[in-house]
Scaffold this active site. Structure first.
Site, mmCIF file in Angstrom:
data_model
loop_
_atom_site.group_PDB
_atom_site.id
_atom_site.type_symbol
_atom_site.label_atom_id
_atom_site.label_comp_id
_atom_site.label_asym_id
_atom_site.label_seq_id
_atom_site.Cartn_x
_atom_site.Cartn_y
_atom_site.Cartn_z
ATOM 1 C CG HIS A 28 -38.903 51.543 42.332
ATOM 2 N ND1 HIS A 28 -38.792 51.114 41.043
ATOM 3 C CD2 HIS A 28 -37.666 51.870 42.728
ATOM 4 C CE1 HIS A 28 -37.529 51.186 40.672
ATOM 5 N NE2 HIS A 28 -36.824 51.647 41.669
ATOM 6 C CG ASP A 31 -22.342 63.118 40.931
ATOM 7 O OD1 ASP A 31 -22.729 62.135 40.278
ATOM 8 O OD2 ASP A 31 -22.912 64.211 40.932
HETATM 9 C C1 PEP Z 1 -23.732 65.212 44.848
HETATM 10 O O1 PEP Z 1 -23.282 64.760 43.794
HETATM 11 O O2 PEP Z 1 -23.469 64.710 45.977
HETATM 12 C C2 PEP Z 1 -24.638 66.371 44.841
HETATM 13 C C3 PEP Z 1 -24.976 66.970 45.957
HETATM 14 O O3 PEP Z 1 -25.122 66.808 43.680
HETATM 15 P P1 PEP Z 1 -26.223 66.074 42.791
HETATM 16 O O4 PEP Z 1 -26.869 65.011 43.649
HETATM 17 O O5 PEP Z 1 -27.157 67.139 42.360
HETATM 18 O O6 PEP Z 1 -25.433 65.507 41.661
HETATM 19 MG MG MG Z 2 -23.363 65.861 41.990
#
Ligand code: PEP
Ligand code: MG
Length: 583
Positions: free
Chosen positions: A193, A457
């Site tokens: 990390h 996501d």
């Molecule tokens: C994503 O999911 O790519 C995004 C931009 O939103 P977050 O990272 O806030 O979930």
């Molecule tokens: Mg997202």
């Protein structure tokens, strides 16, 4: 005075790029002694443990917010994970049960219980597990120190290169307050990390030198070369001059990037890509305008909740959004509705078995219409200049879009009756970050004003790989063929119905991904502000024709490795990288 040996060259792992020249500071964390004394009052001992756990969490929360400040929420999540360990009910109840049974001081039991984990991890074959054991050790020492009611000193002289046996993630972040110039360690590797954090913080690091703390003395002059994994102790005149020249070249490279500030991100054959910035913290705004963003493609408003530790009311939100809109005007600010739940903050103490598949984003907002409407009203009121876009996270079904629109209409009616100004045509866009939404991109585009692909996501949900789980991090592949095809599909479908499609996940900040994303048909990207100049330089050095050809080839490929290789090949062949020319 004995003359020092000069130009000792030590080799380690090139963990974070960059070059610095500074004095060495040997940093050692004294280990807390642990006695096995018995206690008379068990309940008092348990109460002390609770206080120490609370204090440890408080410290970690502070470090977390400093880390968010410096490197953004996603990368700071390491500290969130540490806080979660302190909340682990099994661990805590084991410790308390043993205090009651064995009547020993809590530090002894904490040491023994947590050491069970670290010993197991240390026996593992994978370097990864060994690295993680250092993080757990850090938590253990933090609790023990707090049980002894000692304060931790993380203050050191400024502008030094820290040389230490092992660097904890928290030290890595805390030392940035002293303007540390580099990190050199005996242990630790690329996946530690500390290495990840040093890369995000832009601080050169050479790790895993085995005996750096023996070979380097306090105040030795050091050159740290984070590109090659070298540390040069007490360099001679010639080496010093050689490295000073390299530093100058690197600085001029940065300046060259800065010169692009007012130039468009335009390919050599004339295709312009709009580069927006992602805003995680309001404090980044200055940086954004400095780094040539054409506006903001994503404001993660859930940070307001983190900041205030409770839900901001309409007025607080309105002031924040209006300030943003005013300062970025006439460019656009894309405000995303609170994306709470999943691994992010929740307004209630709720433990779901699968939070990422649970009450998150738009689901939580629609179940709490009052909370959602407070935000919608604040966004609408701030939109009077017409430079605000509103974006909805985690959409999986058309009904969610329609329900949201009904709430927006209700808010507009209320504001009109209250004679408050707002943009009657506030553009409402959707995050495409779940496979169901990607598959139905055309329908979602038709029901909204714009789309933005959230690859962070989308990758997690498409590949069924938890984005925060390091154990499966190898499977979290941005160049998996399914992801490349989804991005292409969404860009194409959006275009069909005349709706702009952007991409705001971390993938947009990957220099290897940039030509692919342009070739897949994306006309705007939203990126961490510090990376914008680099991505702009890449876009300005490629042709759209070549990028399209590259994308077409990648769309035919069946494995992540093939795509990854093709992108690296393209990058090395077509993109001038002046940093490489230094060597
Ligand atoms: C994503 O999911 O790519 C995004 C931009 O939103 P977050 O990272 O806030 O979930
Ligand atoms: Mg997202």
């Amino acid at each position: 005075m004995s003359s020092k040996e000069t130009n000792i060259i030590l080799h380690g792992i090139a963990a974070a790029p960059g070059i610095s020249i500074a004095k060495a500071h040997l940093y050692s964390k004294q280990k807390e002694d642990v006695s096995s004394q018995t206690v008379d009052d068990v309940e008092e001992a348990i109460a002390n443990l609770d206080v120490a756990l609370e204090q440890s969490k408080k410290e970690l929360r502070k470090i977390f917010s400093l880390a968010v400040d410096k490197i953004g929420e996603k990368r700071a999540a390491i500290f969130d994970a540490q806080i979660m360990i302190l909340d682990d009910p099994i661990l805590i109840s084991n410790i308390k049960d043993r205090i009651r049974r064995e009547k020993k001081v809590p530090e002894f039991i904490v040491d023994s219980e947590i050491s069970k984990y670290t010993q197991l991890m240390n026996q593992a074959d994978e370097a990864y597990m060994k690295e993680r054991s250092h993080d757990i050790e850090d938590i253990k020492n933090r609790i023990i120190r707090n049980l002894k009611k000692k304060k931790w000193k993380s203050r050191i002289a400024t502008d030094v290169i820290v040389v230490t046996t092992n660097l904890s993630p928290s030290d890595t972040v805390l030392f940035t307050r002293m303007n540390v110039k580099g990190y050199v360690t005996d242990f630790g590797g690329l996946t530690s990390h500390a290495a990840i954090l040093a890369r995000s913080l832009n601080i050169p690091a050479v790790l895993g030198l085995h005996d750096a703390t023996n070979k380097i003395q306090e105040n030795d002059e050091l050159i740290i070369d984070g590109y090659k994994g070298l540390v040069i102790v007490n360099p001679d005149e010639e080496t010093l001059n050689e490295y000073k020249t390299k530093i100058e070249k690197l600085q001029s490279y940065d300046e060259e990037l800065y010169k692009l500030k007012d130039l468009p991100a335009k390919t050599t054959d004339g295709k312009t890509i709009k580069l927006f910035a992602n805003l995680d913290l309001m404090e980044e705004l200055e940086f954004i305008t400095h780094n040539c963003a054409r506006g903001i493609g994503l404001v993660r408003t859930e940070q307001l909740f983190n900041h205030l530790e409770s839900f901001p009311d309409e007025e607080e939100q309105y002031i924040t959004y209006k300030d943003l809109a005013d300062r970025i005007y006439p460019e656009i600010v894309t405000i995303r509705a609170f994306d709470i739940g999943g691994d992010k903050v929740l307004p209630v103490d709720l433990h779901e078995p699968n939070p990422f598949l649970g009450w998150r984003g738009i689901r939580l907002l629609l179940d709490n219409p009052e909370l959602f409407k407070t935000q919608i009203r604040a966004v609408l009121r701030a939109s009077a200049h017409k430079n605000i876009y509103f974006m909805i996270p985690m959409v999986t079904a058309i009904e969610e879009v329609r329900e949201t629109k009904i709430l927006i209409e209700q808010c507009k009616k209320e504001l009109k009756a209250e004679k408050k100004q707002f943009d009657k045509h506030l553009p409402v866009g959707l995050m495409i970050e779940v496979p169901s939404a990607a598959a139905m991109a055309k329908d979602f585009a038709e029901e909204s004003d714009f789309l933005s692909i959230g690859t962070n996501d989308l990758i997690q949900y498409t590949l069924a790989v938890d984005r925060g789980n390091e154990i499966v991090s190898k499977l979290y592949q941005e160049f998996h063929p399914s992801i490349v095809r989804f991005i292409h599909h969404v860009a194409k479908e959006g275009k069909k119905v005349g709706k702009p499609v952007s991409l705001c996940g971390e993938m947009a900040a990957d220099p290897f991904a940039a030509p692919l994303l342009v070739g897949l048909g994306l006309e705007s990207l939203s990126i961490s502000p510090s990376i914008i100049p680099q991505i702009k330089k890449i876009i300005r050095s490629i042709s759209y024709k070549d990028a399209k050809e590259l994308a077409e080839k990648c769309l035919e490929m069946r494995t992540e490795k093939e795509i990854n290789d093709a992108l690296h090949h393209f990058y090395n062949k077509r993109i001038q990288d002046q940093i490489k020319n230094l060597y």
